[in-house]
Design a protein around this motif. Structure first.
Motif, PDB file in Angstrom:
ATOM      1  N   ILE A 136       5.134  50.308  64.087  1.00  0.00           N
ATOM      2  CA  ILE A 136       5.747  49.403  63.393  1.00  0.00           C
ATOM      3  C   ILE A 136       4.833  48.318  62.680  1.00  0.00           C
ATOM      4  N   PHE A 137       4.706  48.263  61.383  1.00  0.00           N
ATOM      5  CA  PHE A 137       3.600  47.224  60.698  1.00  0.00           C
ATOM      6  C   PHE A 137       3.930  45.812  60.594  1.00  0.00           C
ATOM      7  N   LYS A 138       5.508  45.527  60.404  1.00  0.00           N
ATOM      8  CA  LYS A 138       5.758  44.146  60.128  1.00  0.00           C
ATOM      9  C   LYS A 138       4.944  43.312  59.129  1.00  0.00           C
ATOM     10  N   SER A 139       4.630  44.145  57.872  1.00  0.00           N
ATOM     11  CA  SER A 139       3.646  43.812  57.044  1.00  0.00           C
ATOM     12  C   SER A 139       3.600  42.102  56.631  1.00  0.00           C
ATOM     13  N   PRO A 140       2.515  41.640  56.230  1.00  0.00           N
ATOM     14  CA  PRO A 140       2.738  40.389  55.536  1.00  0.00           C
ATOM     15  C   PRO A 140       3.676  40.244  54.623  1.00  0.00           C
ATOM     16  N   ARG A 141       4.551  39.042  54.343  1.00  0.00           N
ATOM     17  CA  ARG A 141       5.449  38.904  53.611  1.00  0.00           C
ATOM     18  C   ARG A 141       6.591  39.389  53.361  1.00  0.00           C
ATOM     19  N   ILE A 142       6.266  40.910  53.529  1.00  0.00           N
ATOM     20  CA  ILE A 142       7.636  41.857  53.322  1.00  0.00           C
ATOM     21  C   ILE A 142       8.044  42.458  54.580  1.00  0.00           C
ATOM     22  N   GLU A 247       1.631  35.520  56.550  1.00  0.00           N
ATOM     23  CA  GLU A 247       0.505  36.127  55.755  1.00  0.00           C
ATOM     24  C   GLU A 247      -0.455  36.968  56.788  1.00  0.00           C
ATOM     25  N   ARG A 248      -0.019  37.142  57.923  1.00  0.00           N
ATOM     26  CA  ARG A 248      -0.520  38.099  59.006  1.00  0.00           C
ATOM     27  C   ARG A 248       0.455  39.004  59.269  1.00  0.00           C
ATOM     28  N   SER A 249      -0.057  40.409  59.651  1.00  0.00           N
ATOM     29  CA  SER A 249       0.681  41.575  59.743  1.00  0.00           C
ATOM     30  C   SER A 249       1.002  41.360  61.475  1.00  0.00           C
ATOM     31  N   ARG A 250       1.956  42.312  62.001  1.00  0.00           N
ATOM     32  CA  ARG A 250       2.141  42.229  63.366  1.00  0.00           C
ATOM     33  C   ARG A 250       2.536  43.655  63.720  1.00  0.00           C
ATOM     34  N   HIS A 251       1.386  44.414  63.992  1.00  0.00           N
ATOM     35  CA  HIS A 251       1.529  45.846  64.261  1.00  0.00           C
ATOM     36  C   HIS A 251       1.698  45.962  65.907  1.00  0.00           C
ATOM     37  N   ALA A 252       2.895  46.797  65.999  1.00  0.00           N
ATOM     38  CA  ALA A 252       3.287  47.363  67.252  1.00  0.00           C
ATOM     39  C   ALA A 252       3.469  48.481  67.502  1.00  0.00           C
ATOM     40  N   TYR A 253       3.609  49.182  68.576  1.00  0.00           N
ATOM     41  CA  TYR A 253       3.770  50.680  68.744  1.00  0.00           C
ATOM     42  C   TYR A 253       4.859  50.750  69.775  1.00  0.00           C
ATOM     43  N   THR A 254       6.153  51.597  69.865  1.00  0.00           N
ATOM     44  CA  THR A 254       6.990  51.731  70.854  1.00  0.00           C
ATOM     45  C   THR A 254       6.931  53.166  71.095  1.00  0.00           C
ATOM     46  N   VAL A 255       6.843  53.613  72.324  1.00  0.00           N
ATOM     47  CA  VAL A 255       7.401  55.006  72.618  1.00  0.00           C
ATOM     48  C   VAL A 255       8.690  54.978  73.595  1.00  0.00           C
ATOM     49  N   HIS A 256       9.766  55.670  73.268  1.00  0.00           N
ATOM     50  CA  HIS A 256      10.916  55.582  73.747  1.00  0.00           C
ATOM     51  C   HIS A 256      11.035  56.944  74.936  1.00  0.00           C
TER      52      HIS A 256
END
Ligand code: FE2
Length: 290
Positions: A136-142, A247-256
């Protein structure tokens, strides 16, 4: 790393557990680099926009086929009215899903690292199978909102066994759209299931009308997480994350992960179509004979 008895008790009480410093920073960096490479190689002509708000994806073959593939999904707000990207492709992707853990060596190693395998064992998963991976990127602004949901709605088993192992690859804060969760909410009923529709595509099946906690309201607590933090999420736990306008991304990774002893219904949206690609556990695959 093995969880302490008090950490396991906290997970059972709250339905989630935040484990700081669980994952080495160099492992986070390796996953970020690999995801960046996958996006770089991605041909945007095969577009899928991801949203939990709309059900347009329910008929999207690109989405359905991603259960046993590696697929990039654009943000809803990625495109200007004329169809051009508002920002670089690398800053326009919502997520990559959903089988990188079985198809990509870097994701495989990350997903099956001891910290995750041992945490699954510590909370009592007897025969764990890795079901789904999401970057999951949760990119800046969008970076889009993920509306309040329970993971068992999407990854149902009978009995319900799915647990999410979510890793902050970058610092997740209130400003860039951290997770929020409802302490004890895993004791509320499953509201809906996301299933294959015999008529084609998928649909939500309503099971229970218990209201969701209000986004950002008093029933939810923010789970701010520094890079390398692992968060365990019970499949029935309502959780939410806000849009990222920073203005900062929030990269995360999930494994289910599910328990193989539970029944995995044929109407679940996520299916493996290739018999050569069964759901696997944390063990390394048996090498093919030479
Ligand atoms: Fe979720």
């Amino acid at each position: 790393m093995v969880l302490s008895a008090s950490q396991v008790a906290a997970y059972e009480r709250d339905g989630f557990l935040v484990v700081p410093d669980a994952i080495p920073h160099d492992a986070c960096d390796a996953l970020i680099a690999r995801a960046t490479q996958l996006v770089d190689e991605f041909d945007p002509s095969t577009v899928s926009v991801f949203s939990t708000k709309e059900q347009t994806r329910t008929s999207d073959e690109h989405f359905l086929a991603s259960g046993d593939g590696i697929t990039c999904f654009f943000e809803e707000e990625a495109f200007a009215p004329d169809g051009s990207l508002r920002q670089d492709k690398a800053l326009s992707i919502n997520k990559i899903g959903h089988a990188m853990h079985d198809l990509d060596p870097v994701f495989d190693a990350f997903s099956r690292q001891p910290a995750i395998a041992e945490a699954a064992a510590a909370i009592g998963m007897a025969d764990p199978k890795l079901l789904q991976s999401m970057y999951i990127f949760k990119s800046p602004r969008i970076g889009g909102e993920v509306t309040c949901h329970q993971d068992s709605a999407f990854l149902y088993t009978d009995p319900m066994t799915v647990v999410g192992f979510w890793v902050a690859l970058q610092d997740a804060t209130l400003e860039n759209g951290c997770l929020w969760a409802q302490p004890g909410g895993h004791r509320t009923p499953l509201r809906q299931r996301f299933v294959l529709d015999p008529a084609g595509g998928t649909r939500f099946e309503q099971l229970d009308d218990t209201p969701w906690p209000e986004p950002g309201g008093p029933e939810l607590v923010p789970l701010e997480a520094k890079k390398g933090t692992m968060v365990l999420l019970h499949g029935l736990l309502p959780h939410w994350s806000d849009v990222n306008r920073s203005e900062r991304s929030r990269h995360a990774y999930t494994v289910h992960v599910i328990d193989a002893a539970a029944d995995y219904p044929a109407e679940n949206w996520l299916q493996r179509h290739d018999p050569a690609l069964p759901f696997r556990g944390f063990d390394r695959p048996v090498p093919a004979p030479a």
